[in-house]
Design a protein around this motif. Structure first.
Motif, short mmCIF file in Angstrom:
data_model
loop_
_atom_site.label_atom_id
_atom_site.label_comp_id
_atom_site.label_asym_id
_atom_site.label_seq_id
_atom_site.Cartn_x
_atom_site.Cartn_y
_atom_site.Cartn_z
N ALA A 23 0.87 -1.19 0.00
CA ALA A 23 0.00 0.00 0.00
C ALA A 23 0.89 1.23 0.00
CB ALA A 23 -0.92 0.02 1.22
N ARG A 24 0.45 2.24 -0.75
CA ARG A 24 1.16 3.52 -0.76
C ARG A 24 0.13 4.62 -0.66
NH1 ARG A 24 6.03 6.19 -4.00
NH2 ARG A 24 5.37 8.37 -3.81
N ILE A 25 0.31 5.51 0.29
CA ILE A 25 -0.54 6.70 0.40
C ILE A 25 0.30 7.90 0.00
CG2 ILE A 25 -1.80 8.21 2.00
CD1 ILE A 25 -2.14 5.72 3.83
N ASP A 26 -0.23 8.73 -0.88
CA ASP A 26 0.41 10.03 -1.16
C ASP A 26 -0.51 11.11 -0.61
OD1 ASP A 26 1.73 8.30 -3.62
OD2 ASP A 26 3.01 9.90 -2.84
N ASP A 27 -0.03 11.82 0.39
CA ASP A 27 -0.85 12.77 1.12
C ASP A 27 -0.21 14.15 1.04
OD1 ASP A 27 -1.64 13.38 4.61
OD2 ASP A 27 -2.73 13.94 2.78
N ARG A 28 -0.65 14.93 0.10
CA ARG A 28 -0.12 16.30 -0.10
C ARG A 28 1.41 16.27 -0.16
NH1 ARG A 28 -4.20 16.96 3.42
NH2 ARG A 28 -2.75 16.89 5.17
N GLY A 29 1.91 15.34 -0.99
CA GLY A 29 3.35 15.30 -1.23
C GLY A 29 4.12 14.38 -0.30
N ARG A 30 3.44 13.93 0.77
CA ARG A 30 4.13 13.02 1.70
C ARG A 30 3.69 11.59 1.41
NH1 ARG A 30 3.70 12.30 8.08
NH2 ARG A 30 5.43 10.84 8.30
N ALA A 31 4.66 10.69 1.27
CA ALA A 31 4.33 9.29 0.93
C ALA A 31 4.43 8.41 2.18
CB ALA A 31 5.29 8.78 -0.13
N HIS A 32 3.47 7.51 2.33
CA HIS A 32 3.50 6.49 3.38
C HIS A 32 3.51 5.13 2.67
CE1 HIS A 32 2.11 9.50 6.42
NE2 HIS A 32 1.50 10.00 5.37
N LEU A 33 4.52 4.30 2.96
CA LEU A 33 4.69 3.03 2.26
C LEU A 33 4.59 1.87 3.23
CD1 LEU A 33 7.90 4.04 0.23
CD2 LEU A 33 5.51 4.51 -0.34
N VAL A 34 3.79 0.87 2.88
CA VAL A 34 3.67 -0.33 3.73
C VAL A 34 3.68 -1.56 2.83
CG1 VAL A 34 2.33 -1.43 5.56
CG2 VAL A 34 2.14 1.04 5.22
N THR A 35 4.43 -2.58 3.22
CA THR A 35 4.42 -3.83 2.45
C THR A 35 4.39 -5.01 3.40
OG1 THR A 35 6.83 -3.87 2.47
CG2 THR A 35 5.77 -2.97 0.49
N ARG A 36 4.05 -6.16 2.83
CA ARG A 36 4.01 -7.42 3.60
C ARG A 36 4.21 -8.54 2.61
NH1 ARG A 36 3.64 -8.70 9.17
NH2 ARG A 36 3.08 -10.90 9.32
N GLY A 37 5.00 -9.59 2.95
CA GLY A 37 5.12 -10.78 2.14
C GLY A 37 6.02 -10.62 0.92
N VAL A 38 5.76 -11.49 -0.07
CA VAL A 38 6.74 -11.66 -1.15
C VAL A 38 6.17 -11.28 -2.52
CG1 VAL A 38 8.00 -13.47 0.08
CG2 VAL A 38 6.16 -14.12 -1.50
N ALA A 39 7.10 -10.86 -3.39
CA ALA A 39 6.80 -10.57 -4.80
C ALA A 39 6.94 -11.84 -5.63
CB ALA A 39 7.75 -9.52 -5.32
N ASP A 40 7.75 -12.77 -5.12
CA ASP A 40 8.05 -13.98 -5.89
C ASP A 40 8.14 -15.16 -4.92
OD1 ASP A 40 10.36 -14.73 -8.58
OD2 ASP A 40 9.40 -16.10 -7.16
N ARG A 41 7.24 -16.11 -5.05
CA ARG A 41 7.18 -17.24 -4.10
C ARG A 41 8.37 -18.18 -4.29
NH1 ARG A 41 2.80 -20.74 -4.65
NH2 ARG A 41 2.69 -21.13 -2.41
N ALA A 42 8.91 -18.20 -5.52
CA ALA A 42 10.02 -19.14 -5.79
C ALA A 42 11.32 -18.64 -5.14
CB ALA A 42 10.19 -19.30 -7.30
#
Ligand SMILES: CC1(C)S[C@@H]2[C@H](NC(=O)CCCC[C@H](NC(=O)C[NH3+])C(=O)[O-])C(=O)N2[C@H]1C(=O)[O-]
Length: 347
Positions: A28-47
Motif C-alpha cells: 500500500a502507498r498513500i500520497d498525502d499532499r506530497g508526503r508518501a506512506h509506504l507499507v508492504t508485507r510478504g513476497v513478490a516472488d514465491r520461488a
C-alpha cells in the motif's frame, strides 16, 4: 474538513490479514499532499522469496477502465465525440441497438453481456485457455453479442467488461491511433508515469515487478503463477501495467482536474448507485467510507492481482493497495480496509 492522519499501523494490519488469508504479498502507498506512506508485507516472488516492494510494477486490471474513460472524455472536450450519441454513429453496425450511447457504455448501463462470465466460469482452466491468446476487439464484442443483453439501454447498471472493449474500439476509431499510443500521449507522458505501460499483446511485465498468483477454485490446490499473460481478454478494459506511485499520481491528477475540463470531470462524477456504499460514474467508482468520507477511483481484479486505487475528491490524498493474488474473495474484501485506514485514520 481536514482528513484525519492516515493510520499506517491499521494499514499494516490490513496487509498482514490479506497475506494470512492467502495473498503471497500485499502493498500500500498513500500520497498525502506530497508526503508518501509506504507499507508492504510478504513476497513478490514465491520461488525466490523476494520481498514485495512498493516500487514493484503489477497488472492493474479494471483500473484500466479509468484510463480509457479519460481518453474518451478528452475527445468530448475536443468536440470529437458526443457522450449521448449512439455508439453506432462512430462504429456503424457494431451494436445491435442504436439506442446504446457512449455514456451508457462508460457507465455500465448499456446492457451488453459480459463475456468473461463464461470465459472464467472455471477460474484456472478458463485462464489457461486464454492466457496466451490474442483477441481482436471485435472477437470479444462478438462473444458478448452471442448472449442476450442484461437490460434495455440505460434501464439499469450492470458491470460488463464488454463496455470498455467498445471504449477501446471508439478510442482507436476516433484518434486513428492504438489505445497504447492514446494512453501514452494523453496520460502516461504528460503525467510522467514511468512505471505505466500498455504492452498488449506482449506477456512480459517490463522492469521490476511482482509476480501474480491465481487462487484455484478448489480449496487447498496450489496457487497458479499467472504473471505471464497477454490480458488480451481485457485490453482497454484491463491490460494496463502500473505501480502504486503512478496510480496515486494518476488519480490525484484526475481528481484535481488536470486531465480534462471541469465540465467533463463533472460528467465522470455523475454516479449511479451500485449498493449502499458504492456508486459508478463513467469509468470511475465512488466508495463511501464509514467515517463519511467518499473516495473516487477504481478497483481491479486480473488473474494474480487485486488492486484498489482511490483518491479524495480534491485529489490531495490518494491510496493504492495491491495484493498479488486473485479469485480469493476474503483477500479482496480485506484489502478494502486499506481505504478506511488511509482516509478515515485510526478508529
Ligand atoms: C468487478 C471486478 C471485481 S471484476 C472486473 C474485472 N475483472 C474481470 O472481469 C476478470 C474476472 C475474472 C478474474 C478471476 N476470477 C475468476 O476466474 C472467477 N471465476 C480472478 O479473480 O483472477 C476487473 O478488474 N473488475 C473488477 C472491478 O472493476 O472492481
Amino acid at each position: 474538513a481536514a482528513l484525519p492522519a492516515p493510520d499506517t499501523a491499521g494499514l499494516a494490519a490490513v496487509l498482514k490479514s490479506a497475506v494470512a488469508q492467502g495473498a503471497p504479498g500485499a502493498l500500500a502507498r498513500i500520497d498525502d499532499r506530497g508526503r508518501a506512506h509506504l507499507v508492504t508485507r510478504g513476497v513478490a516472488d514465491r520461488a525466490t522469496g523476494r520481498a514485495l516492494s512498493t516500487d514493484d510494477r503489477f497488472r492493474v486490471g479494471s483500473v484500466t477502465k479509468t484510463f480509457s474513460a479519460v481518453v474518451l472524455l478528452q475527445l468530448v472536450d475536443e468536440h470529437r465525440l458526443v457522450l449521448d450519441a449512439p455508439v453506432n454513429r462512430y462504429l456503424p453496425g457494431l451494436l445491435p441497438d442504436d439506442r446504446i450511447t457512449v455514456r451508457h457504455v462508460l457507465g455500465h448501463r448499456s446492457g451488453l453481456y459480459d463475456y468473461t462470465n463464461d470465459m472464467f466460469a472455471s477460474s484456472v482452466s478458463g485462464f489457461e485457455a486464454v492466457r496466451t491468446k490474442v483477441f481482436t476487439y471485435r472477437q470479444l464484442v462478438a462473444l458478448s453479442l452471442k448472449k442476450p443483453r442484461t437490460n434495455a439501454p440505460d434501464a439499469a447498471y450492470a458491470y460488463s467488461n464488454t463496455n470498455f472493449v467498445v471504449a477501446g474500439l471508439l478510442i482507436e476509431k476516433l484518434t486513428g491511433q492504438s489505445v497504447r499510443t492514446a494512453y501514452r500521449n494523453r496520460i502516461i507522458e504528460p503525467l510522467k508515469l514511468a512505471d505505466t505501460f500498455y504492452v498488449h499483446p506482449d506477456t512480459a511485465i517490463p522492469g521490476r515487478y511482482a509476480r501474480g498468483y491465481l487462487t484455484p477454485d478448489t480449496a487447498g490446490a496450489p496457487l497458479v503463477d499467472a504473471t505471464a499473460q497477454t490480458v488480451s481478454w481485457a485490453q482497454s478494459a484491463g491490460a494496463i501495467i502500473s505501480s502504486a506511485r503512478d496510480l496515486d499520481v494518476f488519480y490525484s491528477a484526475l481528481l484535481k482536474g488536470k486531465l480534462m475540463s471541469a465540465a467533463r470531470l463533472a460528467e465522470m462524477e455523475r454516479f449511479t448507485p451500485v449498493n449502499s456504499t458504492t456508486a459508478y460514474g463513467l469509468g470511475l467508482r465512488r466508495r463511501d467510507l464509514s467515517c463519511g468520507v467518499s473516495v473516487y477511483g477504481h478497483t481491479g481484479a486480473v488473474q494474480g492481482y487485486y488492486t484498489y486505487a482511490f483518491g479524495t475528491k480534491d485529489g490531495s490524498r490518494s491510496l493504492t493497495a495491491m495484493a498479488n493474488t486473485s479469485n480469493n474473495g476474503k483477500v479482496l474484501d480485506t484489502l478494502a480496509g486499506a481505504l478506511e485506514s488511509a482516509f478515515c485514520g485510526k478508529r
